[in-house]
Design an enzyme around this catalytic site. Sequence first.
Site, mmCIF file in Angstrom:
data_model
loop_
_atom_site.group_PDB
_atom_site.id
_atom_site.type_symbol
_atom_site.label_atom_id
_atom_site.label_comp_id
_atom_site.label_asym_id
_atom_site.label_seq_id
_atom_site.Cartn_x
_atom_site.Cartn_y
_atom_site.Cartn_z
ATOM 1 N N SER A 292 0.785 -1.126 -0.035
ATOM 2 C CA SER A 292 0.010 -0.023 -0.053
ATOM 3 C C SER A 292 0.978 1.201 0.004
ATOM 4 O O SER A 292 1.799 1.574 -0.928
ATOM 5 C CB SER A 292 -0.979 -0.113 1.133
ATOM 6 O OG SER A 292 -1.944 1.116 1.290
ATOM 7 N N ASP A 303 10.496 5.354 -9.255
ATOM 8 C CA ASP A 303 10.395 6.339 -10.488
ATOM 9 C C ASP A 303 10.808 7.418 -10.668
ATOM 10 O O ASP A 303 11.177 7.926 -11.908
ATOM 11 C CB ASP A 303 8.772 6.618 -10.548
ATOM 12 C CG ASP A 303 8.076 5.161 -10.874
ATOM 13 O OD1 ASP A 303 8.472 4.103 -10.930
ATOM 14 O OD2 ASP A 303 6.718 5.257 -11.073
ATOM 15 N N LYS A 317 -0.249 -4.215 -3.469
ATOM 16 C CA LYS A 317 -1.769 -3.696 -3.311
ATOM 17 C C LYS A 317 -1.750 -2.308 -4.080
ATOM 18 O O LYS A 317 -1.123 -1.227 -3.464
ATOM 19 C CB LYS A 317 -1.820 -3.466 -1.826
ATOM 20 C CG LYS A 317 -2.960 -3.110 -1.388
ATOM 21 C CD LYS A 317 -3.266 -2.832 -0.008
ATOM 22 C CE LYS A 317 -4.696 -2.278 0.469
ATOM 23 N NZ LYS A 317 -4.881 -0.801 -0.023
#
Length: 554
Positions: A292, A303, A317
């Site tokens: 999560s 990223d 998740k």
Amino acid sequence: MKKIFLAAGLCCMSAIPVSAQKDSNHNFEISKNLEIFNDIYKQLDMFYVDSLSADTVIEWGIDAMLRQVDPFTVYYPEEGMDELKEMTTGKYAGIGAVIRFYKKEDRVMVIEPQEDSPAIEAGVKGGDLILSIDGKDMKGKSTQEVSENLRGDAGTTFELTVKRAGVEHPLSFKITRRNIAMPPVPYYGMVADGIGYIYFERFVDGCSRDVRRAVVDLKEQGAKALVIDMRGNPGGPLSEAVEVTNLFVPRGQKVVYTKGKLASVNSEHYTKKEPLDVDIPVAVLVDGSTASSAEIVSGAWQDWDRAVIVGERTYGKGLVQMIREVPYHGSLKVTTSRYYIPSGRCIQAYDYRHLNPDGSAKTLPDSLTKAFKTAGGREVRDGGGIKPDVVITPDSLPSIVYDIATSDVLLDYVNHYVQTHATIAPAGDFSLTDADYADFVKMVEESDFTYKRRTEEMMKLLERTARFEGCYEGAKPEFEALAAKMKGGVAADLELPKNKEEIKSVLESDIVARYYFRRGVVQQQLKADKDLKTALEILTDTERYESLLKPVKK
């Protein structure tokens, strides 16, 4: 003339938008099925042979329905709201102690009082066996039942009576409950020359402030690089994920965006503050239980090429939940959207709407995942959690280690050790001697501890199958020889090098917890942590660290 009107009517009907027809059908299906459900319950209540509790039966129906959706959509009735509050805030009203069932006495034992908690202040110690709470005998009560009795409204006082090893008579303590906050960062410190370490255990409201304080303090202590450990972190509030990401990412950068069925749940989240440090090298430790919000943070840093991710692939998740009020003071935690991290990928690994034959959720094969690019052009993929930049395969845990760790004899040994040692070496330096371990093995032999080797169970299954298929007699000597080689005893298995190493580690951690609490356990477990070792190797090798954050040349 009637034919003309009929034809015109049919034309008008065909002009009704298909979506409106679908909505009408959908609404009818809802009404129809609610009516059926309502009638079935009424008939069940009226005609079933035994009396039924409406609260219980309806909750069964609700829970069964929600289990078919996903494991994160959950109904909390009024009496379950404390659980929801604890999950989102990390706080509950109680005494602050970890408890566990002790089979030998059919009672619950205090394992680890939390540092600076009402339990510690009252004098409760790890190893205390709970006899009664406010005069109510706790014998035969489950850990859940005992926990419910220990908890209550902040400010209320009760009497806890315990049995302590080495003390002849029961001890009683007056304890006043108060709000207990589970620390999101139970430990941070310097782990190598110029390298700080932060154990970030959970996301709760305000946890980003704890992480920020840890970073600032470590930098003041001379940290030139950081390891942030989010292994086992199950996630939490999305807003805190944005704040934590912002610590090392410039203002105005996208962290996460959400997409759902309703436009009202779609949102984009950007960093809003000036970061603490955009240059300090960072390594992040993750594992299969990192989920999560912890995946949003590690994925966003990946990223933006802001940190090297080390460890195992994360849980995957990629679903976002919202808390909705329901009648009679309950709440529904419902999945409303999927989240996407800066590269545009959704890392949801499980398809809960399409199950395998065994009932487990389907996963997307790696071959069907899509490629995305980080800010610097590195390839990353969707559909299966965050894949670390440096993957470390975890060691398998021998079955005897699990059986020992959950046994009464482990508690007996830890209690005995603490009784006979007023102090121990600092956390991280403590270790059991071979003589200590020999004492433990002897205690196990003299106890009622039993366990079955999984190998022996598989051998029996293989033998039964061979007999069924008629090929056992021809291979009987080989079967008997293999069975003899696989046969072992508890004492012999405890002395196997791998088992001994793992069991000693479990014993040492449990003993350290009695003296140095949760922070001490973290320090102790870092001694032989191969993920941390790899992270330190990366952070001390500037060339390798920088190369991991650059695209692979093809």
